[in-house]
Scaffold this motif. Sequence first.
Motif, mmCIF file in Angstrom:
data_model
loop_
_atom_site.group_PDB
_atom_site.id
_atom_site.type_symbol
_atom_site.label_atom_id
_atom_site.label_comp_id
_atom_site.label_asym_id
_atom_site.label_seq_id
_atom_site.Cartn_x
_atom_site.Cartn_y
_atom_site.Cartn_z
ATOM 1 N N UNK A 144 0.824 5.520 0.232
ATOM 2 C CA UNK A 144 1.782 5.374 1.325
ATOM 3 C C UNK A 144 1.859 6.705 2.061
ATOM 4 N N UNK A 145 1.632 6.697 3.371
ATOM 5 C CA UNK A 145 1.639 7.944 4.120
ATOM 6 C C UNK A 145 2.326 7.747 5.466
ATOM 7 N N UNK A 146 2.665 8.870 6.116
ATOM 8 C CA UNK A 146 3.337 8.820 7.411
ATOM 9 C C UNK A 146 2.700 9.831 8.353
ATOM 10 N N UNK A 147 2.937 9.654 9.643
ATOM 11 C CA UNK A 147 2.271 10.473 10.652
ATOM 12 C C UNK A 147 3.042 11.746 10.987
ATOM 13 N N UNK B 33 10.642 -1.883 -0.498
ATOM 14 C CA UNK B 33 10.391 -3.328 -0.518
ATOM 15 C C UNK B 33 8.911 -3.616 -0.781
ATOM 16 N N UNK B 34 8.054 -2.790 -0.220
ATOM 17 C CA UNK B 34 6.619 -2.967 -0.434
ATOM 18 C C UNK B 34 6.226 -2.590 -1.861
ATOM 19 N N UNK B 35 6.854 -1.550 -2.405
ATOM 20 C CA UNK B 35 6.603 -1.157 -3.800
ATOM 21 C C UNK B 35 6.945 -2.311 -4.737
ATOM 22 N N UNK C 185 4.355 -4.313 -7.270
ATOM 23 C CA UNK C 185 4.602 -4.402 -8.712
ATOM 24 C C UNK C 185 4.609 -5.851 -9.177
ATOM 25 N N UNK C 186 5.135 -6.747 -8.360
ATOM 26 C CA UNK C 186 5.219 -8.150 -8.744
ATOM 27 C C UNK C 186 3.839 -8.780 -8.914
ATOM 28 N N UNK C 187 2.812 -8.173 -8.339
ATOM 29 C CA UNK C 187 1.467 -8.737 -8.409
ATOM 30 C C UNK C 187 0.668 -8.208 -9.590
#
Length: 401
Positions: free
Chosen positions: A341-344, A392-394, A398-400
Amino acid sequence: MFLQKLFFLIYIHSVFVKSKPIDLPNNVYNNSEFNKTTPVMIAEAGYPVETHWVTTPDGYKLCLHRIPHAKNGPSNKKVVYLQHGILVSSSDWILFGPGNSLGYILADLGYDVWMGNARGTYYSRNHTTLNPDTDSNFWQFSWHEIGYYDLPTMLDYILLETGTDGIYYVGHSQGTTTFFVMTSTRPEYNKKIKVQISLAPIAYMSHMTSPLLRILSFWEGSFETLMNLIGMYEFVPEESFLHMLTESICETGIGPILCENVLFALCGFSLNEMNTTKIPLIVGHAPAGASTKQILHYGQEISSGHFRQYDFGVIENLRKYGSVQPPDYDLSKVSAPVFLFFSYNDWLAGVEDVERLSHELGNLQGKFSIAETSFNHLDFTYGDHAKKYVYNEVVSIFAKY
């Protein structure tokens, strides 16, 4: 070199002066309401909390904080480990309370949440024989030792204590660096990780823009002078040094509480994501401690363009490594599933450096860029929209697994 420094300071000045002025309480640093311990904050939020201790093979006593389950909800039998970044501690994962911080979000979903504290931080400032206040040898470590000794020791303890067959790992900043160190130098630990989430991942650093690290990497004076300015062994920069660093770029804008707090000088900030009510809590818990060698090791990454072990100089490198240059970390050995996960707007984890990292990892599963362009390095744990853009994405990942 002079022009490079000049243009860089002009750039940093433009970043700072666009910031909005803020007002903070005068007693931020000595108000007990803002610097309660991690276990106290968890207990006051109504969650079960435990403190555990482990000892590394080289004698460091490390503290782990645990939220074994939600207030009333059942366990989902999954164990997650959260590893903080540099100059902070386990408090980062619970600082802003239930529904906001990742530690609580995962606990509410039934995860058994463990939060480590690296050597040299407030909670792990202990050793079997060395006194951190009087023995300089206590501070003879960089993030290499945290990855090689601390993480394996804590993860092995968690595996034994819980009986789980694998751990879900989230690291932020240095918590990603140390994961890559562990899984490249001790590849057997890849099999102990279900999936790893790297928030603001740091390995290569050629494109970072942190003013503090850039100035350290440009340093042309004597090494002894530099060490005196930033802390001879423990990273406690002289107030005069931070003032010198920020004097010309903080006359307007957000003021000295942010500009002269070493965490923000190192990592940056975004007031679009950090409302002012959070800042007293943050500065009440950070900086939480680090060795000077951790900072210098990152500075070496900038200068060398490599992701490699600590450079002790030619003679010591020959003795320690058997080569003039320190060895690179072999990222192809990182076989655990990894998501980046990264940001600009990240001052430490530059987009180009994250891209380079992504091509070298042995088992990259995905990359996620943050949609909000102002999202900064610290916003992965402190940002107002961290849940929306990151957590939310984390949870979904994890659920997968």
